[in-house]
Scaffold this active site. Sequence first.
Site, PDB file in Angstrom:
ATOM      1  CG  HIS A   5       2.081  -9.793  17.210  1.00 42.48           C
ATOM      2  ND1 HIS A   5       2.653 -10.033  18.433  1.00 42.48           N
ATOM      3  CD2 HIS A   5       3.078  -9.868  16.299  1.00 42.48           C
ATOM      4  CE1 HIS A   5       3.929 -10.265  18.258  1.00 42.48           C
ATOM      5  NE2 HIS A   5       4.236 -10.168  16.974  1.00 42.48           N
ATOM      6  CE  LYS A  27      -3.903  -2.089   2.418  1.00 41.52           C
ATOM      7  NZ  LYS A  27      -4.698  -2.039   3.659  1.00 41.52           N
TER       8      LYS A  27
HETATM    9  C1  LIG Z   1      -4.247  -3.349  -1.559  1.00 40.87           C
HETATM   10  C2  LIG Z   1      -4.386  -4.734  -0.930  1.00 40.87           C
HETATM   11  C3  LIG Z   1      -3.123  -5.046  -0.149  1.00 40.87           C
HETATM   12  C4  LIG Z   1      -5.627  -4.626  -0.047  1.00 40.87           C
HETATM   13  O1  LIG Z   1      -5.641  -5.513   0.978  1.00 40.87           O
HETATM   14  P1  LIG Z   1      -6.979  -6.080   1.666  1.00 40.87           P
HETATM   15  O2  LIG Z   1      -6.525  -6.889   2.824  1.00 40.87           O
HETATM   16  O3  LIG Z   1      -7.846  -6.713   0.635  1.00 40.87           O
HETATM   17  O4  LIG Z   1      -7.813  -4.856   2.147  1.00 40.87           O
HETATM   18  P2  LIG Z   1      -7.609  -3.852   3.359  1.00 40.87           P
HETATM   19  O5  LIG Z   1      -8.882  -3.765   4.093  1.00 40.87           O
HETATM   20  O6  LIG Z   1      -6.381  -4.154   4.142  1.00 40.87           O
HETATM   21  O7  LIG Z   1      -7.324  -2.486   2.617  1.00 40.87           O
HETATM   22  C5  LIG Z   1      -8.305  -1.890   1.825  1.00 40.87           C
HETATM   23  C6  LIG Z   1      -7.904  -0.458   1.569  1.00 40.87           C
HETATM   24  O8  LIG Z   1      -6.635  -0.426   0.914  1.00 40.87           O
HETATM   25  C7  LIG Z   1      -6.542   0.797   0.196  1.00 40.87           C
HETATM   26  N1  LIG Z   1      -5.982   0.492  -1.125  1.00 40.87           N
HETATM   27  C8  LIG Z   1      -6.565  -0.140  -2.168  1.00 40.87           C
HETATM   28  N2  LIG Z   1      -5.715  -0.214  -3.200  1.00 40.87           N
HETATM   29  C9  LIG Z   1      -4.569   0.385  -2.800  1.00 40.87           C
HETATM   30  C10 LIG Z   1      -3.344   0.653  -3.443  1.00 40.87           C
HETATM   31  N3  LIG Z   1      -3.087   0.287  -4.685  1.00 40.87           N
HETATM   32  N4  LIG Z   1      -2.396   1.302  -2.743  1.00 40.87           N
HETATM   33  C11 LIG Z   1      -2.625   1.703  -1.490  1.00 40.87           C
HETATM   34  N5  LIG Z   1      -3.784   1.478  -0.824  1.00 40.87           N
HETATM   35  C12 LIG Z   1      -4.737   0.832  -1.476  1.00 40.87           C
HETATM   36  C13 LIG Z   1      -7.942   1.389   0.106  1.00 40.87           C
HETATM   37  O9  LIG Z   1      -8.031   2.480   0.981  1.00 40.87           O
HETATM   38  C14 LIG Z   1      -8.815   0.248   0.620  1.00 40.87           C
HETATM   39  O10 LIG Z   1      -9.947   0.687   1.316  1.00 40.87           O
HETATM   40  P3  LIG Z   1     -11.353   0.807   0.538  1.00 40.87           P
HETATM   41  O11 LIG Z   1     -11.633  -0.567   0.017  1.00 40.87           O
HETATM   42  O12 LIG Z   1     -12.297   1.262   1.565  1.00 40.87           O
HETATM   43  O13 LIG Z   1     -11.116   1.778  -0.566  1.00 40.87           O
HETATM   44  C15 LIG Z   1      -4.566  -5.741  -2.080  1.00 40.87           C
HETATM   45  O14 LIG Z   1      -3.491  -5.704  -2.952  1.00 40.87           O
HETATM   46  C16 LIG Z   1      -4.800  -7.156  -1.684  1.00 40.87           C
HETATM   47  O15 LIG Z   1      -5.937  -7.507  -1.503  1.00 40.87           O
HETATM   48  N6  LIG Z   1      -3.786  -8.013  -1.544  1.00 40.87           N
HETATM   49  C17 LIG Z   1      -3.975  -9.370  -1.127  1.00 40.87           C
HETATM   50  C18 LIG Z   1      -3.683 -10.266  -2.287  1.00 40.87           C
HETATM   51  C19 LIG Z   1      -3.792 -11.716  -1.996  1.00 40.87           C
HETATM   52  O16 LIG Z   1      -3.117 -12.488  -2.628  1.00 40.87           O
HETATM   53  N7  LIG Z   1      -4.614 -12.167  -1.067  1.00 40.87           N
HETATM   54  C20 LIG Z   1      -4.717 -13.568  -0.837  1.00 40.87           C
HETATM   55  C21 LIG Z   1      -5.990 -13.843  -0.085  1.00 40.87           C
HETATM   56  S1  LIG Z   1      -6.034 -15.545   0.381  1.00 40.87           S
END
Ligand SMILES: CC(C)(COP(=O)(O)OP(=O)(O)OC[C@H]1O[C@@H](n2cnc3c(N)ncnc32)[C@H](O)[C@@H]1OP(=O)(O)O)[C@@H](O)C(=O)NCCC(=O)NCCS
Length: 123
Positions: free
Chosen positions: A102, A54
């Site tokens: 944590h 992020k």
């Molecule tokens: C950006 C990322 C890290 C978000 O992670 P997430 O855990 O799904 O979501 P979070 O709740 O931690 O974060 C969401 C917030 O990240 C922020 N965000 C989204 N894209 C972003 C980017 N490119 N850069 C910075 N921040 C970003 C937004 O504010 C978002 O909030 P919103 O949805 O209200 O707009 C995304 O790349 C991701 O989902 N990675 C996981 C990939 C993966 O392989 N997961 C495996 C699951 S088993």
Amino acid sequence: MIGVDLVKISRIEKMVERFGDKALKRFLNESEIKEAKKIESIAGYWAAKEAISKALKTGIGKELGFKDIIIYKESSGAPNFRLHPDKEKKFNIRSSSLSISHDGGFAIAVAAVELGSPASHEG
Ligand SMILES: CC(C)(COP(=O)(O)OP(=O)(O)OC[C@H]1O[C@@H](n2cnc3c(N)ncnc32)[C@H](O)[C@@H]1OP(=O)(O)O)[C@@H](O)C(=O)NCCC(=O)NCCS
């Protein structure tokens, strides 16, 4: 630039219980697997990598994978990170800082990065 991420430790625990080493190897490098023994530390590394993604504005995906980020410990015990040599030029990080915590079943991480120049992010 900064990034933050919060993860439920039980979510990571279930993933590791279900898929074992394979799960760890999907998002951790060998050096990190050796370093992060406890499940809360492992969850902290997950949160750290998402926070870093992020801070770099890419999220985790094609541009920046989990394993492109290498977390290590400084001599003080504080965590920090570097990128895989293939990605170093692309992002041109001048300095970085990483903090992990944590408690209460959650792991949280905050990452801060300073890039060399805005243009360097393009490549
Ligand atoms: C950006 C990322 C890290 C978000 O992670 P997430 O855990 O799904 O979501 P979070 O709740 O931690 O974060 C969401 C917030 O990240 C922020 N965000 C989204 N894209 C972003 C980017 N490119 N850069 C910075 N921040 C970003 C937004 O504010 C978002 O909030 P919103 O949805 O209200 O707009 C995304 O790349 C991701 O989902 N990675 C996981 C990939 C993966 O392989 N997961 C495996 C699951 S088993």
